[in-house]
Scaffold this motif. Structure first.
Motif, short mmCIF file in Angstrom:
data_model
loop_
_atom_site.label_atom_id
_atom_site.label_comp_id
_atom_site.label_asym_id
_atom_site.label_seq_id
_atom_site.Cartn_x
_atom_site.Cartn_y
_atom_site.Cartn_z
N GLU A 186 32.05 33.65 47.66
CA GLU A 186 31.82 35.22 48.17
C GLU A 186 32.77 35.62 49.11
O GLU A 186 33.31 34.85 49.91
N GLY A 187 33.14 36.80 49.06
CA GLY A 187 33.96 37.42 50.01
C GLY A 187 33.13 38.16 51.12
O GLY A 187 32.16 37.66 51.41
N GLN A 188 33.88 39.09 51.78
CA GLN A 188 32.89 39.78 52.96
C GLN A 188 31.70 40.25 52.45
O GLN A 188 31.48 40.85 51.22
N SER A 189 30.61 40.09 53.17
CA SER A 189 29.28 40.79 52.75
C SER A 189 29.33 42.10 52.25
O SER A 189 29.96 43.04 52.84
N GLY A 190 28.70 42.03 51.20
CA GLY A 190 28.40 43.53 50.68
C GLY A 190 29.48 44.09 49.79
O GLY A 190 29.42 45.10 49.23
N TYR A 191 30.78 43.24 49.61
CA TYR A 191 31.77 43.71 48.92
C TYR A 191 31.84 43.16 47.45
O TYR A 191 31.99 41.83 47.46
N GLU A 192 31.62 44.07 46.53
CA GLU A 192 31.76 43.57 45.11
C GLU A 192 32.66 44.61 44.36
O GLU A 192 32.62 46.15 44.99
N LEU A 193 33.59 44.20 43.38
CA LEU A 193 34.48 45.22 43.09
C LEU A 193 33.61 45.74 41.46
O LEU A 193 33.19 45.21 40.74
N ARG A 194 33.67 47.19 41.66
CA ARG A 194 32.99 47.99 40.65
C ARG A 194 33.80 47.75 39.45
O ARG A 194 35.11 47.46 39.30
N SER A 195 33.21 48.33 38.25
CA SER A 195 33.96 47.99 36.68
C SER A 195 35.27 49.24 36.88
O SER A 195 36.30 48.85 35.97
N ASP A 196 35.23 49.96 37.55
CA ASP A 196 36.56 51.10 37.36
C ASP A 196 37.45 51.10 38.49
O ASP A 196 37.79 52.04 38.82
N MET A 197 37.60 49.97 39.21
CA MET A 197 38.38 49.84 40.60
C MET A 197 39.55 48.90 40.42
O MET A 197 39.19 47.65 39.57
N PRO A 198 40.57 49.01 40.87
CA PRO A 198 41.74 48.12 40.81
C PRO A 198 41.38 47.03 41.57
O PRO A 198 40.56 47.00 42.47
N PHE A 199 42.16 45.91 41.24
CA PHE A 199 41.83 44.36 41.68
C PHE A 199 43.19 43.75 42.37
O PHE A 199 44.04 43.79 41.39
N VAL A 200 43.09 43.42 43.56
CA VAL A 200 44.42 42.64 43.89
C VAL A 200 44.26 41.17 44.14
O VAL A 200 43.31 40.76 44.84
N VAL A 201 44.89 40.43 43.18
CA VAL A 201 44.81 38.95 43.26
C VAL A 201 45.88 38.02 43.60
O VAL A 201 47.01 38.55 42.90
N THR A 202 45.86 37.21 44.52
CA THR A 202 46.75 36.38 44.90
C THR A 202 46.44 35.09 44.53
O THR A 202 45.35 34.42 44.67
N MET A 203 47.42 34.34 43.80
CA MET A 203 47.04 33.00 43.21
C MET A 203 48.25 32.29 43.28
O MET A 203 49.50 32.70 43.30
N GLU A 204 48.18 30.97 43.26
CA GLU A 204 49.31 29.86 43.43
C GLU A 204 48.97 28.69 42.29
O GLU A 204 48.06 28.11 42.55
N ILE A 205 50.01 28.56 41.80
CA ILE A 205 49.65 27.44 40.53
C ILE A 205 49.93 26.11 41.32
O ILE A 205 50.81 25.80 41.96
N THR A 206 48.86 25.36 41.41
CA THR A 206 48.64 24.06 41.85
C THR A 206 48.76 22.83 40.96
O THR A 206 49.35 21.80 41.29
N ASP A 207 48.66 23.09 39.71
CA ASP A 207 48.86 21.84 38.65
C ASP A 207 48.80 22.39 37.27
O ASP A 207 48.13 23.44 37.03
N THR A 208 49.43 21.70 36.40
CA THR A 208 49.19 22.07 34.95
C THR A 208 48.97 20.85 34.16
O THR A 208 49.27 19.68 34.53
N VAL A 209 47.92 21.00 33.23
CA VAL A 209 47.45 19.91 32.60
C VAL A 209 47.72 20.06 31.10
O VAL A 209 47.11 20.93 30.50
N ARG A 210 47.97 19.22 30.18
CA ARG A 210 48.25 19.35 28.67
C ARG A 210 46.91 18.63 28.19
O ARG A 210 46.45 19.25 27.25
#
Length: 491
Positions: A186-210
């Motif tokens: 979970e993130g900060q208490s009380g924070y959930e993303l509504r269905s009509d709101m933009p979302f900011v996602v930070t991701m880093e690829i750490t492995d790829t598996v065939r």
């Protein structure tokens, strides 16, 4: 914090302004959201304006291009591992798989295995397991603005590969029906993303598996070889015979890669090839943690010198009481019913605990236990190593936060009983046996129980107890290690 609040408030103001300027039915909710996201980018991240991705309608910021020698994810991977933190446009964390961030926002759990997300990916045009925006970023070339690319020395078109770190600014059309975390993510208490709101996602690829089955099988074999040696299945081709000194062997010859170490003792030390890393206790000092666990086992169960291997095995119909420690192959403990160990890793204080009691033939356990426990003996320690095929499989087990509330107003309990008592006797007019039952047993017993409270100083209180438990996530295709102790058979 001030800037974050202003940014979030500004986004709301944009949505309100756009809504006020349009007549009802003239513009869709998704179009208003897209215009608001475009305006937010122009105000807060103008350098990303040229990084708009036509398919999906999101913006991208590439913070680290990744390993140039690695092939793009879209060309090689069937499964991919990546770190994941999601925020709203105000900067509030909605979910995270980063331990440090979880501690900072107060969602950290000692039950949670803070490791990268592991999900199925295919370069085909269908997607079943990933948020649509992240899937599109993995599949498609990312188009960058001319000024943005020139300033960073990037080509105008890039592909995600091993080591790539990027942030996606996505409209809800490629996010889905909102977002929230569970199981310690979970993130900060009380924070959930509504269905009509933009979302900011930070991701880093750490492995790829065939081939995830092949990967975990190799990991299990390597772990066994590193921790005492692996005896091959009799007659296996291409495998030279090893000495009888090998610690691990198949629990059942017909079931591959369910290995038992029947000579395991609680004083043994496991060597974890890639141990779970944390800057926080208890995993920050692995050597001390493992020593503390060994001391705890010895204090709880006493010294162990093995059992007579000539005795009868438990069999499928034997009733057993099992104490266990369940681990991933990085040493992280995802479950245990041993109180002292729970205290070390989870901070729990239960002094007694309870053995897991069952009959193997009941089938109430993972298959690896079904194949191995009946071959052991009462009073025996053993170590069990298995691939996911005989554990949680290709789907794994999701992490889950469970909250239960018990208690409440005892006065209300009394009122409920009194109303029901009067209703049953007056409305239905029970007589004879039933009248005696309700008036004598039901009436005298329960009235006595509640009237004491009714006449006490506690009357009218509404104390409740809220308990939160967390089930550790077990990712797909994840091998498991168990340390097992079977209690001696009862006389």
């Amino acid at each position: 914090m001030k800037n974050r609040i202003l940014c979030g408030a500004w986004f709301v103001a944009v949505v309100v302004s756009l809504t006020a300027c349009m007549k009802e039915g003239e513009i869709s909710v998704s179009e208003r959201e897209r215009q608001a996201l475009d305006a937010w980018i122009r105000l807060n991240r103008p350098e990303l304006a040229g990084n708009f991705q036509q398919e999906g309608g999101y913006y991208v910021d590439i913070e680290e291009p990744g390993d140039d020698a690695a092939e793009p994810v879209s060309d090689t991977a069937q499964w991919v591992r990546f770190t994941f933190t999601g925020r709203n446009l105000g900067g509030d964390i909605v979910l995270t798989r980063d331990e440090t961030q979880a501690r900072q926002v107060g969602s950290f759990s000692s039950y949670t295995h803070y490791v990268p997300y592991y999900r199925y990916y295919s370069g085909e045009t269908f997607n079943t397991q990933l948020m649509e925006g992240t899937y599109l970023a993995l599949r498609n070339p990312l188009t960058l603005g001319e000024a943005y690319a020139a300033e960073r020395g990037y080509p105008r078109e890039m592909r995600v590969r091993f080591g790539t770190r990027l942030t996606l600014y996505m409209p809800s059309s490629v996010v889905g029906s909102g977002a929230s975390g569970s199981g310690g993510y979970e993130g900060q208490s009380g924070y959930e993303l509504r269905s009509d709101m933009p979302f900011v996602v930070t991701m880093e690829i750490t492995d790829t598996v065939r081939n995830p089955l092949q990967r975990e099988g190799s990991d299990v074999d390597a772990f066994a070889e590193l921790n005492g040696g692996l005896r091959p299945v009799a007659g296996a081709e291409g495998i030279s015979a090893r000495s009888d000194g090998c610690r691990w062997s198949n629990a059942v010859d017909s079931i591959p890669q369910v290995y038992l170490d029947r000579n395991y003792a609680p004083t043994d030390v496991f060597d974890f090839p890639e141990p779970y890393r944390s800057i926080y206790a208890p995993y920050s000092d692995r050597a001390q943690l493992e020593q503390n666990i060994r001391d705890t086992l010895l204090n709880r169960f006493g010294a162990y010198e093995g059992v007579e291997m000539a005795g009868d095995t438990i069999t499928l119909d034997g009733r057993v009481r099992v104490w266990y420690i369940g681990r991933f192959l990085d040493g992280f403990i995802f479950d245990t019913n041993i109180p002292g160990v729970r205290r070390l890793v989870y901070g729990e204080s239960d002094p007694e605990g309870e053995a897991y009691e069952y009959t193997p033939s009941s089938g109430d356990v993972i298959q690896a236990w079904l194949y191995s426990v009946p071959t052991l003996r009462y009073g025996q320690w053993a170590a069990l190593l298995t691939t996911s095929t005989c554990a949680y499989g290709s789907t794994g087990r999701g992490g889950q936060t469970n909250t239960t509330t018990t208690g409440g107003s005892t006065a209300n309990d009394y009122y409920n009983w009194l109303s029901y008592y009067n209703y049953m006797n007056n409305y239905y007019g029970y007589g004879g046996y039933y009248g005696g039952y309700y008036n004598n047993y039901y009436g005298n017993y329960l009235y006595g129980m509640y009237s004491d409270y009714y006449n006490s100083a506690n009357y009218g209180s509404s104390e409740t107890t809220t308990t939160t438990t967390i089930d550790t996530e077990i990712p797909p295709f994840t091998p498991l290690l168990f340390q097992l102790y079977i209690e001696p058979e009862e006389e």
